[in-house]
Design a protein around this motif. Structure first.
Motif, PDB file in Angstrom:
ATOM      1  N   ALA A  40       1.057  -1.209   0.446  1.00 14.98           N
ATOM      2  CA  ALA A  40      -0.061  -0.312   0.170  1.00 14.98           C
ATOM      3  C   ALA A  40       1.276   1.111  -0.063  1.00 14.98           C
ATOM      4  O   ALA A  40       0.697   2.181  -0.889  1.00 14.98           O
ATOM      5  CB  ALA A  40      -0.837  -0.246   1.539  1.00 14.98           C
ATOM      6  N   THR A  55       1.222   3.809  -3.648  1.00 20.96           N
ATOM      7  CA  THR A  55       0.704   4.721  -3.362  1.00 20.96           C
ATOM      8  C   THR A  55       1.388   6.222  -3.536  1.00 20.96           C
ATOM      9  O   THR A  55       1.863   6.970  -4.388  1.00 20.96           O
ATOM     10  CB  THR A  55       0.455   5.528  -1.975  1.00 20.96           C
ATOM     11  N   ILE A  88      -6.402   7.171  -4.231  1.00 22.91           N
ATOM     12  CA  ILE A  88      -5.944   6.003  -3.230  1.00 22.91           C
ATOM     13  C   ILE A  88      -6.512   4.811  -3.434  1.00 22.91           C
ATOM     14  O   ILE A  88      -5.481   4.044  -2.859  1.00 22.91           O
ATOM     15  CB  ILE A  88      -6.242   6.311  -2.180  1.00 22.91           C
ATOM     16  N   LEU A  89      -8.328   5.268  -3.826  1.00 21.34           N
ATOM     17  CA  LEU A  89      -8.739   3.805  -3.910  1.00 21.34           C
ATOM     18  C   LEU A  89      -8.566   2.750  -4.885  1.00 21.34           C
ATOM     19  O   LEU A  89      -8.865   1.498  -4.243  1.00 21.34           O
ATOM     20  CB  LEU A  89     -10.204   4.071  -3.739  1.00 21.34           C
ATOM     21  N   TYR A  94      -5.567   1.619  -5.466  1.00 25.61           N
ATOM     22  CA  TYR A  94      -4.453   0.627  -4.427  1.00 25.61           C
ATOM     23  C   TYR A  94      -5.021   0.482  -3.335  1.00 25.61           C
ATOM     24  O   TYR A  94      -4.614  -1.099  -2.595  1.00 25.61           O
ATOM     25  CB  TYR A  94      -3.113   1.744  -4.549  1.00 25.61           C
ATOM     26  N   ALA A  95      -5.869   1.283  -2.401  1.00 27.97           N
ATOM     27  CA  ALA A  95      -6.630  -0.235  -1.295  1.00 27.97           C
ATOM     28  C   ALA A  95      -7.404  -1.440  -1.595  1.00 27.97           C
ATOM     29  O   ALA A  95      -7.286  -2.089  -1.030  1.00 27.97           O
ATOM     30  CB  ALA A  95      -7.472   1.145  -1.011  1.00 27.97           C
ATOM     31  N   CYS A 152      -8.903  -2.501   6.968  1.00 22.10           N
ATOM     32  CA  CYS A 152      -9.677  -1.410   5.797  1.00 22.10           C
ATOM     33  C   CYS A 152      -8.877  -0.139   6.376  1.00 22.10           C
ATOM     34  O   CYS A 152      -8.517   0.709   6.264  1.00 22.10           O
ATOM     35  CB  CYS A 152     -10.962  -1.449   5.662  1.00 22.10           C
ATOM     36  N   LEU A 181      -5.381   0.114   6.473  1.00 20.31           N
ATOM     37  CA  LEU A 181      -5.197   0.768   5.362  1.00 20.31           C
ATOM     38  C   LEU A 181      -5.171   2.256   5.394  1.00 20.31           C
ATOM     39  O   LEU A 181      -4.116   3.026   4.773  1.00 20.31           O
ATOM     40  CB  LEU A 181      -5.976   0.521   3.714  1.00 20.31           C
ATOM     41  N   LEU A 189      -1.742   3.682   3.857  1.00 21.41           N
ATOM     42  CA  LEU A 189      -2.293   4.737   2.625  1.00 21.41           C
ATOM     43  C   LEU A 189      -1.105   6.330   2.891  1.00 21.41           C
ATOM     44  O   LEU A 189      -0.710   6.798   1.832  1.00 21.41           O
ATOM     45  CB  LEU A 189      -2.971   4.694   1.759  1.00 21.41           C
TER      46      LEU A 189
END
Length: 369
Positions: A189, A193, A224-225, A227-228, A262, A265, A269
């Protein structure tokens, strides 16, 4: 030959001199490795938190508990009043070992058969469990010899029976595989990013994004989303492979684990976003990511027990998000414990994620300006 080599070497030295941040990282990284390995790379754990369930409540049972404490290997974390409370202390990680003294302990010591106590170990961390097991057996033997001398009789009056919970074989794979989930998640992550945003800056396309109607916050979320989601897929992949290939069963709720992942993350991130505000090239982003990974690897409890580290490094480990995520992932995968016992770690992950994302967003916004 040297006349041809020197211009090339001189050119490279000029490039190195013009990139002081990369040069600084190259020199700082080995120093961090040396210091962290020198102080953190130890498995000699002292003052292991001990849960005590004393059902006898006599001077003899208190003397036995005192023998464990005086050894320096254990420290009483809490006295339990029931089997359920005793199990909850070890499930939650508040205690890494437990001593159960049965009723009638003092009376059994004076009999011919002698007395027995049960020593429970949290096998989710084999390094702590191994040293604690050896220490408990030695303490039991020493106490038995002491009582033999007092009684002037040959029979051993005390037996310490050991029980290893969660990981009876104390296999290292059971301990390492869940930890790798957190480490891989952070590395991927953070690296994805930071390098993605720096790549936009290198190509000059980020300016084109800035002049569009999209706001900086929407730009950050949009970058970002994806890669999340990729990091979550990687988490599932590592879980699946660890279960099938290494035979590490998942005893807890996978959905809860992914939900807490999550939260983790958010922090990882944000670290990548912070790196993108400092790095100008993808090489710098990679080196800075590697630099941030060093404390996470050595100080989070991924390899070495936090309890064996000096107080200063234990304090530093408390500000590393991976420290709390490892407790969560190992608790769910190895122990199968309920999420209510992990609320302190979930709270710290939420707090660190919010603080880091706020700081990273502010820094990134200023960098765009």
């Amino acid at each position: 030959m040297f006349n041809r080599l020197w211009p090339v070497m001189r050119k490279e030295f000029i490039h190195i001199r013009r990139d002081p941040r990369t040069l600084a990282v190259m020199f700082i990284a080995p120093l961090m490795q040396l210091i962290l390995l020198g102080y953190a790379a130890t498995t000699d754990v002292r003052h292991v938190p001990l849960a005590v369930f004393d059902q006898d409540r006599t001077s003899a049972s208190r003397d036995l508990v005192e023998a464990f404490v005086v050894s320096g290997q254990f420290a009483v974390a809490q006295y339990a009043s029931s089997d359920r409370e005793f199990a909850a202390l070890i499930d939650s990680g508040q205690a890494r070992a437990g001593l159960i003294i049965p009723p009638g302990f003092a009376a059994d010591l004076t009999g011919r058969r002698g007395a027995q106590v049960i020593f429970v170990l949290d096998g989710s961390d084999p390094s702590i469990a191994g040293s604690s097991l050896s220490a408990a057996q030695l303490i039991g033997q020493a106490k038995a010899v002491e009582m033999q001398v007092e009684r002037r009789g040959p029979p051993a009056p005390l037996e310490v029976r050991t029980r290893v919970w969660y990981n009876p074989d104390m296999a290292s794979a059971v301990f390492m595989i869940p930890g790798l989930i957190g480490l891989v998640l952070q590395l991927q992550a953070t690296l994805l990013t930071s390098s993605a945003i720096v790549r936009e800056r290198e190509r000059g396309t980020i300016e084109q994004l800035i002049i569009t109607p999209i706001t900086p916050y929407e730009l950050i979320i949009g970058k970002i989303l994806p890669y999340a989601l990729v990091a979550l897929v990687i988490t599932i992949e590592v879980l699946f492979l660890g279960t099938l290939w290494f035979g590490v069963p998942i005893k807890g709720n996978v959905g809860v684990l992914l939900a807490i992942s999550c939260l983790f993350l958010l922090s990882t991130l944000s670290i990548g976003l912070l790196i993108s505000t400092v790095a100008n090239t993808q090489q710098e982003a990679f080196l800075l990511t590697f630099l941030t990974m060093l404390p996470s690897v050595f100080l989070s409890g991924f390899i070495y027990p936090i309890a064996a580290m000096p107080p200063v490094l234990q304090f530093v480990s408390g500000v590393i998000p991976l420290t709390y995520y490892l407790v969560v992932v190992r608790g769910i995968v190895i122990k199968g414990i309920d999420v209510t016992l992990l609320l302190p770690q979930v709270g710290m992950l939420t707090l660190s994620g919010i603080l880091l994302i706020a700081f990273a967003t502010t820094r990134f916004h200023k960098r765009l300006d």
